[in-house]
Motif scaffolding. Structure first.
Motif, PDB file in Angstrom:
ATOM      1  N   GLU A   8       0.813  -1.208   0.000  1.00 57.41           N
ATOM      2  CA  GLU A   8       0.000   0.000   0.000  1.00 57.41           C
ATOM      3  C   GLU A   8       0.850   1.263   0.000  1.00 57.41           C
ATOM      4  O   GLU A   8       0.479   2.246  -0.609  1.00 57.41           O
ATOM      5  N   THR A   9       2.001   1.248   0.671  1.00 60.03           N
ATOM      6  CA  THR A   9       2.831   2.444   0.716  1.00 60.03           C
ATOM      7  C   THR A   9       3.471   2.732  -0.636  1.00 60.03           C
ATOM      8  O   THR A   9       4.019   3.791  -0.830  1.00 60.03           O
ATOM      9  N   GLN A  10       3.407   1.783  -1.564  1.00 59.02           N
ATOM     10  CA  GLN A  10       3.964   2.018  -2.881  1.00 59.02           C
ATOM     11  C   GLN A  10       3.093   2.956  -3.708  1.00 59.02           C
ATOM     12  O   GLN A  10       3.538   3.470  -4.712  1.00 59.02           O
ATOM     13  N   PHE A  11       1.855   3.173  -3.314  1.00 56.28           N
ATOM     14  CA  PHE A  11       0.984   4.083  -4.051  1.00 56.28           C
ATOM     15  C   PHE A  11       1.367   5.522  -3.724  1.00 56.28           C
ATOM     16  O   PHE A  11       1.357   5.930  -2.568  1.00 56.28           O
ATOM     17  N   HIS A  12       1.695   6.267  -4.751  1.00 53.70           N
ATOM     18  CA  HIS A  12       2.125   7.651  -4.579  1.00 53.70           C
ATOM     19  C   HIS A  12       1.040   8.583  -5.115  1.00 53.70           C
ATOM     20  O   HIS A  12       0.692   8.526  -6.287  1.00 53.70           O
ATOM     21  N   VAL A  13       0.513   9.416  -4.228  1.00 56.24           N
ATOM     22  CA  VAL A  13      -0.558  10.343  -4.587  1.00 56.24           C
ATOM     23  C   VAL A  13      -0.017  11.767  -4.557  1.00 56.24           C
ATOM     24  O   VAL A  13       0.616  12.186  -3.590  1.00 56.24           O
ATOM     25  N   THR A  32      -3.125   8.532   6.467  1.00 54.39           N
ATOM     26  CA  THR A  32      -3.848   7.606   7.341  1.00 54.39           C
ATOM     27  C   THR A  32      -4.177   6.324   6.583  1.00 54.39           C
ATOM     28  O   THR A  32      -4.226   5.241   7.161  1.00 54.39           O
ATOM     29  N   SER A  33      -4.375   6.434   5.278  1.00 58.96           N
ATOM     30  CA  SER A  33      -4.668   5.274   4.434  1.00 58.96           C
ATOM     31  C   SER A  33      -3.396   4.633   3.871  1.00 58.96           C
ATOM     32  O   SER A  33      -3.459   3.845   2.934  1.00 58.96           O
ATOM     33  N   ASN A  83      -2.795   8.085 -18.479  1.00 58.53           N
ATOM     34  CA  ASN A  83      -3.270   6.931 -17.717  1.00 58.53           C
ATOM     35  C   ASN A  83      -3.228   7.148 -16.209  1.00 58.53           C
ATOM     36  O   ASN A  83      -3.647   6.274 -15.456  1.00 58.53           O
ATOM     37  N   ILE A  84      -2.722   8.286 -15.761  1.00 56.96           N
ATOM     38  CA  ILE A  84      -2.725   8.585 -14.333  1.00 56.96           C
ATOM     39  C   ILE A  84      -4.146   9.000 -13.944  1.00 56.96           C
ATOM     40  O   ILE A  84      -4.697   9.942 -14.511  1.00 56.96           O
ATOM     41  N   PRO A  85      -4.762   8.299 -12.988  1.00 58.47           N
ATOM     42  CA  PRO A  85      -6.106   8.690 -12.551  1.00 58.47           C
ATOM     43  C   PRO A  85      -6.076  10.080 -11.897  1.00 58.47           C
ATOM     44  O   PRO A  85      -5.153  10.403 -11.148  1.00 58.47           O
ATOM     45  N   VAL A  86      -7.084  10.896 -12.212  1.00 52.70           N
ATOM     46  CA  VAL A  86      -7.202  12.243 -11.649  1.00 52.70           C
ATOM     47  C   VAL A  86      -8.545  12.352 -10.941  1.00 52.70           C
ATOM     48  O   VAL A  86      -9.580  11.977 -11.489  1.00 52.70           O
ATOM     49  N   VAL A  87      -8.501  12.873  -9.722  1.00 49.53           N
ATOM     50  CA  VAL A  87      -9.704  13.124  -8.930  1.00 49.53           C
ATOM     51  C   VAL A  87      -9.765  14.620  -8.665  1.00 49.53           C
ATOM     52  O   VAL A  87      -8.771  15.230  -8.283  1.00 49.53           O
ATOM     53  N   ILE A  88     -10.935  15.195  -8.898  1.00 49.67           N
ATOM     54  CA  ILE A  88     -11.143  16.626  -8.662  1.00 49.67           C
ATOM     55  C   ILE A  88     -11.925  16.786  -7.364  1.00 49.67           C
ATOM     56  O   ILE A  88     -12.820  15.996  -7.060  1.00 49.67           O
ATOM     57  N   MET A  89     -11.602  17.830  -6.614  1.00 49.26           N
ATOM     58  CA  MET A  89     -12.360  18.151  -5.401  1.00 49.26           C
ATOM     59  C   MET A  89     -12.708  19.633  -5.419  1.00 49.26           C
ATOM     60  O   MET A  89     -11.968  20.446  -5.965  1.00 49.26           O
ATOM     61  N   SER A  90     -13.868  19.957  -4.843  1.00 51.29           N
ATOM     62  CA  SER A  90     -14.317  21.345  -4.820  1.00 51.29           C
ATOM     63  C   SER A  90     -15.307  21.547  -3.692  1.00 51.29           C
ATOM     64  O   SER A  90     -16.029  20.625  -3.312  1.00 51.29           O
ATOM     65  N   VAL A 119     -11.715   9.176   0.511  1.00 50.67           N
ATOM     66  CA  VAL A 119     -10.376   8.634   0.266  1.00 50.67           C
ATOM     67  C   VAL A 119     -10.451   7.123   0.040  1.00 50.67           C
ATOM     68  O   VAL A 119      -9.721   6.577  -0.788  1.00 50.67           O
ATOM     69  N   ASN A 120     -11.361   6.455   0.725  1.00 50.75           N
ATOM     70  CA  ASN A 120     -11.516   5.003   0.550  1.00 50.75           C
ATOM     71  C   ASN A 120     -11.946   4.651  -0.873  1.00 50.75           C
ATOM     72  O   ASN A 120     -11.703   3.543  -1.339  1.00 50.75           O
ATOM     73  N   LYS A 121     -12.566   5.574  -1.591  1.00 47.22           N
ATOM     74  CA  LYS A 121     -12.998   5.338  -2.978  1.00 47.22           C
ATOM     75  C   LYS A 121     -11.828   5.379  -3.960  1.00 47.22           C
ATOM     76  O   LYS A 121     -11.994   5.036  -5.130  1.00 47.22           O
ATOM     77  N   LEU A 122     -10.655   5.800  -3.511  1.00 47.32           N
ATOM     78  CA  LEU A 122      -9.505   5.933  -4.401  1.00 47.32           C
ATOM     79  C   LEU A 122      -8.850   4.592  -4.716  1.00 47.32           C
ATOM     80  O   LEU A 122      -8.262   4.420  -5.783  1.00 47.32           O
ATOM     81  N   ARG A 123      -8.936   3.629  -3.815  1.00 47.21           N
ATOM     82  CA  ARG A 123      -8.203   2.368  -3.958  1.00 47.21           C
ATOM     83  C   ARG A 123      -8.456   1.649  -5.302  1.00 47.21           C
ATOM     84  O   ARG A 123      -7.488   1.228  -5.944  1.00 47.21           O
ATOM     85  N   PRO A 124      -9.707   1.508  -5.771  1.00 44.34           N
ATOM     86  CA  PRO A 124      -9.891   0.836  -7.071  1.00 44.34           C
ATOM     87  C   PRO A 124      -9.179   1.552  -8.221  1.00 44.34           C
ATOM     88  O   PRO A 124      -8.645   0.903  -9.119  1.00 44.34           O
TER      89      PRO A 124
END
Length: 175
Positions: A8-13, A32-33, A83-90, A119-124
């Motif tokens: 899990e720590t290999q995921f870089h956000v 935390t995740s 191919n990098i997933p992008v999430v927008i927040m507002s 944040v839990n929705k990011l894993r997939p």
């Protein structure tokens, strides 16, 4: 550290937000995740940073110079970054803005304040990005695979009861 934690720590956000409060919040939630997190305060700095391997980008929509939407468009137009997933927040719940971001390649659109459930929705999205290699798929397969876990446009899934309650300093309900 056990095998699960190490993976899990290999995921870089990469987290992008011009507000220090929102940057600190998203950084804390991601750490935390068990994600490796890099935070920057602008779309310009995010673009400069993208030479480093990043598994997901989460960005604020409204920022000076390069907005989160502009950042999304630049990433999705780039052959090396798309191919990098992008999430927008507002903090603004504007259906046309949400739809536009989703239609142009955003995986998710989170309303601020971002919560642990978001944040839990990011894993997939992270798992798919980590395991997919676009050079071994034809264009149609790759496109279909990218849309498996993708959030539907707002008009298809937004219900009036899905609005977050906001409180003022005295914890009174705001209408």
């Amino acid at each position: 550290m056990n095998g699960v934690g190490a993976a899990e720590t290999q995921f870089h956000v990469l987290a992008v937000d011009d507000s220090i409060i929102d940057r600190k919040l998203i950084e804390r939630l991601l750490k935390t995740s068990s994600y490796q997190v890099t935070v920057v305060d602008s779309g310009v700095k995010a673009l400069e940073f993208l030479g480093v391997e990043v598994n997901l980008i989460i960005t604020d929509y409204s920022m000076p110079a390069i907005t989160g939407y502009d950042l999304l468009r630049k990433i999705k137009k780039s052959t090396s970054l798309r191919n990098i997933p992008v999430v927008i927040m507002s903090s603004e719940n504007v259906p046309s803005r949400i739809n536009s971001c989703l239609e142009h390649g955003a995986e998710e659109f989170f309303l601020k304040p971002v919560q642990q459930s978001d944040v839990n929705k990011l894993r997939p999205h992270l798992m798919r990005g980590k395991n997919s290699n676009p050079t071994f798929h034809d264009e149609r397969e790759s496109h279909d695979q990218l849309n498996i876990n993708k959030r539907k446009p707002v008009e298809e899934c937004l219900s009036p009861d899905r609005i977050r309650t906001r409180f003022n300093d005295d914890l009174e309900l705001l209408q």
